[in-house]
Design an enzyme around this catalytic site. Structure first.
Site, PDB file in Angstrom:
ATOM      1  N   CYS A  78      37.283  45.597  43.922  1.00 17.65           N
ATOM      2  CA  CYS A  78      37.440  46.073  42.544  1.00 17.65           C
ATOM      3  C   CYS A  78      38.913  46.301  42.204  1.00 17.65           C
ATOM      4  O   CYS A  78      39.431  45.753  41.236  1.00 17.65           O
ATOM      5  CB  CYS A  78      36.635  47.349  42.371  1.00 17.65           C
ATOM      6  SG  CYS A  78      36.953  48.203  40.839  1.00 17.65           S
ATOM      7  N   ALA A 121      31.064  47.474  40.215  1.00 11.64           N
ATOM      8  CA  ALA A 121      31.786  48.605  40.804  1.00 11.64           C
ATOM      9  C   ALA A 121      31.075  49.935  40.540  1.00 11.64           C
ATOM     10  O   ALA A 121      30.910  50.755  41.445  1.00 11.64           O
ATOM     11  CB  ALA A 121      33.204  48.645  40.240  1.00 11.64           C
ATOM     12  N   HIS A 174      32.720  58.000  11.082  1.00  9.19           N
ATOM     13  CA  HIS A 174      33.004  56.883  10.178  1.00  9.19           C
ATOM     14  C   HIS A 174      34.514  56.744   9.999  1.00  9.19           C
ATOM     15  O   HIS A 174      35.184  57.749   9.799  1.00  9.19           O
ATOM     16  CB  HIS A 174      32.355  57.126   8.814  1.00  9.19           C
ATOM     17  CG  HIS A 174      32.692  56.041   7.825  1.00  9.19           C
ATOM     18  ND1 HIS A 174      32.128  54.793   7.881  1.00  9.19           N
ATOM     19  CD2 HIS A 174      33.582  56.035   6.790  1.00  9.19           C
ATOM     20  CE1 HIS A 174      32.643  54.054   6.916  1.00  9.19           C
ATOM     21  NE2 HIS A 174      33.524  54.772   6.235  1.00  9.19           N
TER      22      HIS A 174
HETATM   23  C1  LIG Z   1      37.175  38.676  39.889  1.00  3.11           C
HETATM   24  C2  LIG Z   1      36.229  39.849  39.887  1.00  3.11           C
HETATM   25  C3  LIG Z   1      36.152  40.653  38.755  1.00  3.11           C
HETATM   26  C4  LIG Z   1      35.282  41.748  38.740  1.00  3.11           C
HETATM   27  N1  LIG Z   1      35.213  42.530  37.615  1.00  3.11           N
HETATM   28  C5  LIG Z   1      34.374  43.588  37.589  1.00  3.11           C
HETATM   29  C6  LIG Z   1      34.313  44.441  36.454  1.00  3.11           C
HETATM   30  O1  LIG Z   1      35.030  44.257  35.464  1.00  3.11           O
HETATM   31  N2  LIG Z   1      33.468  45.497  36.487  1.00  3.11           N
HETATM   32  C7  LIG Z   1      32.655  45.752  37.575  1.00  3.11           C
HETATM   33  O2  LIG Z   1      31.888  46.722  37.546  1.00  3.11           O
HETATM   34  N3  LIG Z   1      32.696  44.959  38.659  1.00  3.11           N
HETATM   35  C8  LIG Z   1      33.532  43.885  38.703  1.00  3.11           C
HETATM   36  N4  LIG Z   1      33.595  43.107  39.830  1.00  3.11           N
HETATM   37  C9  LIG Z   1      32.705  43.442  40.953  1.00  3.11           C
HETATM   38  C10 LIG Z   1      33.282  44.616  41.770  1.00  3.11           C
HETATM   39  O3  LIG Z   1      34.587  44.302  42.201  1.00  3.11           O
HETATM   40  C11 LIG Z   1      32.384  44.878  42.967  1.00  3.11           C
HETATM   41  O4  LIG Z   1      31.053  45.059  42.518  1.00  3.11           O
HETATM   42  C12 LIG Z   1      32.831  46.142  43.698  1.00  3.11           C
HETATM   43  O5  LIG Z   1      34.150  46.022  44.192  1.00  3.11           O
HETATM   44  C13 LIG Z   1      31.879  46.427  44.872  1.00  3.11           C
HETATM   45  O6  LIG Z   1      32.281  47.597  45.496  1.00  3.11           O
HETATM   46  P1  LIG Z   1      31.940  47.875  47.036  1.00  3.11           P
HETATM   47  O7  LIG Z   1      32.473  49.244  47.309  1.00  3.11           O
HETATM   48  O8  LIG Z   1      30.522  47.597  47.263  1.00  3.11           O
HETATM   49  O9  LIG Z   1      32.740  46.760  47.855  1.00  3.11           O
HETATM   50  P2  LIG Z   1      34.245  46.263  47.826  1.00  3.11           P
HETATM   51  O10 LIG Z   1      34.974  46.703  46.633  1.00  3.11           O
HETATM   52  O11 LIG Z   1      34.201  44.801  48.096  1.00  3.11           O
HETATM   53  O12 LIG Z   1      34.895  46.990  49.072  1.00  3.11           O
HETATM   54  C14 LIG Z   1      34.482  46.722  50.361  1.00  3.11           C
HETATM   55  C15 LIG Z   1      35.595  47.112  51.320  1.00  3.11           C
HETATM   56  O13 LIG Z   1      35.096  47.054  52.647  1.00  3.11           O
HETATM   57  C16 LIG Z   1      36.102  46.546  53.506  1.00  3.11           C
HETATM   58  N5  LIG Z   1      35.440  46.014  54.696  1.00  3.11           N
HETATM   59  C17 LIG Z   1      34.588  44.952  54.779  1.00  3.11           C
HETATM   60  N6  LIG Z   1      34.149  44.795  56.049  1.00  3.11           N
HETATM   61  C18 LIG Z   1      34.754  45.759  56.788  1.00  3.11           C
HETATM   62  C19 LIG Z   1      34.717  46.109  58.158  1.00  3.11           C
HETATM   63  N7  LIG Z   1      33.943  45.442  59.021  1.00  3.11           N
HETATM   64  N8  LIG Z   1      35.475  47.134  58.582  1.00  3.11           N
HETATM   65  C20 LIG Z   1      36.265  47.834  57.723  1.00  3.11           C
HETATM   66  N9  LIG Z   1      36.331  47.544  56.398  1.00  3.11           N
HETATM   67  C21 LIG Z   1      35.582  46.531  55.945  1.00  3.11           C
HETATM   68  C22 LIG Z   1      36.777  45.484  52.635  1.00  3.11           C
HETATM   69  O14 LIG Z   1      38.074  45.208  53.129  1.00  3.11           O
HETATM   70  C23 LIG Z   1      36.786  46.143  51.277  1.00  3.11           C
HETATM   71  O15 LIG Z   1      37.974  46.888  51.073  1.00  3.11           O
HETATM   72  C24 LIG Z   1      34.478  42.032  39.891  1.00  3.11           C
HETATM   73  C25 LIG Z   1      34.565  41.232  41.024  1.00  3.11           C
HETATM   74  C26 LIG Z   1      35.442  40.157  41.029  1.00  3.11           C
HETATM   75  C27 LIG Z   1      35.534  39.320  42.282  1.00  3.11           C
END
Ligand SMILES: Cc1cc2nc3c(=O)[nH]c(=O)nc-3n(C[C@H](O)[C@H](O)[C@H](O)COP(=O)(O)OP(=O)(O)OC[C@H]3O[C@@H](n4cnc5c(N)ncnc54)[C@H](O)[C@@H]3O)c2cc1C
Length: 442
Positions: free
Chosen positions: A41, A308, A431
């Site tokens: 995110c 997110a 408004h």
């Molecule tokens: C281009 C793009 C635009 C987006 N725009 C939006 C938006 O406008 N609004 C919205 O709501 N969502 C948006 N999203 C989706 C949003 O980014 C994700 O839904 C959100 O980041 C998911 O959060 P999370 O905490 O599940 O995982 P993530 O944010 O992916 O975080 C997971 C973390 O875990 C870490 N990790 C993974 N495996 C391991 C391991 N084995 N050991 C230690 N660390 C590890 C990774 O390094 C990462 O930092 C977008 C996504 C993309 C790709």
């Protein structure tokens, strides 16, 4: 072996918010991150794309300058400065997350985590144990299994966000949220954009009426959409696709693959903890419990709703369970927005689902062109759809137009409270605001 109350793997919006909330409530939390804090995110998702969206919005406004009485404007887009600003925004928010994770009660461990047993996690040589573990490892871009996919012109959204120049001809494979946002941004930046999509319509999860209007609007800005087209290969000529039995090629210097994201579970050794997975990600029940006792999976990694705020809401719900606290977080009522120009957003049931499943539903509509604020802003293109059940309860809201996400947020709050359309109409709206469109749907 270090013993703690709660281990969280991953510091995206699911993990870091859960860590902060749990520590505030008095739990000792160890959060493990292999990359930058903030996850997809903050580093390569919501935040950098929305920063670029803002640049695109300013460019589009400048293009309409004449409408506002501004003539003979001259400007050039310095993409290096766009990238600098994007970095500053990300860096500043990342520092904020780092500060949050340095709060008392939280230990941030840098490295890649993997399970070594039912309640044990290792990072390098160090082992950690806790009675509660949250997996919040997010997702990564899916690879498209076609010949030529390793071509250097092919990029993921993360790689496109790091490019130092604007692609001249950008081909985007996939008209989902990410594909549509990048199409909107880069067409504003001057790229010649072609979107190739396998399905008949873009944004399959959104109300089809709204999706169609949005696609048509972006097409009017110069983006070419090749719908019902299957990508067959990437060759030196470009992206080869097949549409209704005929082959064609899109020439491009950059090819963005935006065909969806897959749960990041590789290397976690989930089997050592007894955590099962399915096609979409880690298997969880309605309370985000995995198949292993005391282990939960939140956010993109469970594949339920890849947003997110969904990850954050799920994390807070899990921490509440660990603390034995009741909450009223409605995990099935997750609003979503597409930050294109114009914007689109939705919450709840679509009209298609209502037609099939809700007897006596009504679909009420309102239009931006009849709203004072919209006309003052020169944003008259847009519509609001509100779906109500036979008793008048709000069951869905879909908006296409300026600030769609803000309008849907209001509907979402009311839906979370179980409000009816009459209660919505009884709320006094400022408004002139766009929110009056919502209050006046008929
Ligand atoms: C281009 C793009 C635009 C987006 N725009 C939006 C938006 O406008 N609004 C919205 O709501 N969502 C948006 N999203 C989706 C949003 O980014 C994700 O839904 C959100 O980041 C998911 O959060 P999370 O905490 O599940 O995982 P993530 O944010 O992916 O975080 C997971 C973390 O875990 C870490 N990790 C993974 N495996 C391991 C391991 N084995 N050991 C230690 N660390 C590890 C990774 O390094 C990462 O930092 C977008 C996504 C993309 C790709």
């Amino acid at each position: 072996m270090t013993t703690t109350d709660l281990i969280i793997i991953g510091s995206g919006p699911g993990g870091y918010r859960a860590a902060a909330y749990a520590a505030e409530a008095g739990l000792a939390v160890t959060i493990i991150e292999q990359g930058e804090v903030g996850g997809t995110c903050l580093n390569c998702g919501c935040i950098p794309t929305k920063t670029l969206c803002r640049h695109a919005e300013i460019l589009e406004t400048l293009r309409k300058a004449d409408t506002f009485g501004l003539s003979d404007l001259s400007y050039t887009l310095d993409y290096n400065r766009v990238m600098d600003r994007k970095r500053q925004v990300v860096d500043s928010l990342r520092q904020g997350v780092e500060t949050l994770l340095s709060a008392p009660g939280i230990t941030l461990v840098r490295g890649k985590a993997h399970f070594t047993g039912p309640k044990t996690v290792a990072v390098g040589e160090e082992e950690y144990t806790a009675s509660h573990i949250i997996i919040a490892t997010g997702s990564h871009a899916k690879r498209l299994p076609v010949p030529g996919i390793d071509d250097p012109r092919v990029v993921t959204s993360t790689q496109l966000l790091e490019k130092t120049s604007i692609p001249r001809r950008l081909c985007i494979v996939g008209a989902g949220v990410i594909g549509m946002e990048f199409a909107s941004i880069f067409s504003s930046f001057g790229s010649e954009v072609t979107v190739v999509e396998f399905l008949k319509e873009c944004l399959p999860a959104i109300d089809s009426d709204i999706a169609k209007r949005l696609r048509q609007s972006i097409a009017r800005r110069g983006v070419t959409f090749l719908m019902q087209s299957a990508v067959k290969a990437i060759t030196s000529e470009g992206v080869v696709y097949e549409r209704k039995g005929k082959e064609g090629t899109v020439e491009a210097d950059t090819i963005l693959i935006a065909t969806g994201r897959a749960a990041s579970t590789e290397g976690l050794d989930l089997e050592k903890a007894g955590v099962e997975t399915s096609r979409i990600g880690i298997t969880v029940d309605a309370d985000l419990r995995t198949t292993a006792e005391g282990i939960y999976a939140i956010g993109d990694v469970n594949g339920i709703t890849m947003l997110a705020h969904a990850a954050t809401a799920q994390g807070l719900h899990v921490v509440n369970q660990i603390l034995g606290r009741e909450d009223s977080i409605r995990l099935h009522l997750i609003p979503a927005a597409i930050f294109t120009l114009p914007e689109a957003a939705s919450v709840g049931l679509t009209e298609e689902v209502c037609k099939a499943e809700v007897s006596g539903y009504r679909c009420l509509k309102g239009y931006y062109r009849a709203n004072g604020k919209a006309l003052a802003m020169d944003e008259s293109e847009g519509m609001v759809k509100v779906l109500v059940d036979a008793d008048g309860h709000l069951i869905g809201c879909h908006v296409y137009g300026a600030h769609a996400a803000d309008l849907v947020q209001e509907a979402s709050s009311l839906m979370a409270m179980g409000a009816t359309i009459d209660q919505l109409r009884d709320i006094v709206h400022i408004h002139p605001t766009l929110s009056e469109i919502l209050a006046e749907v008929r």
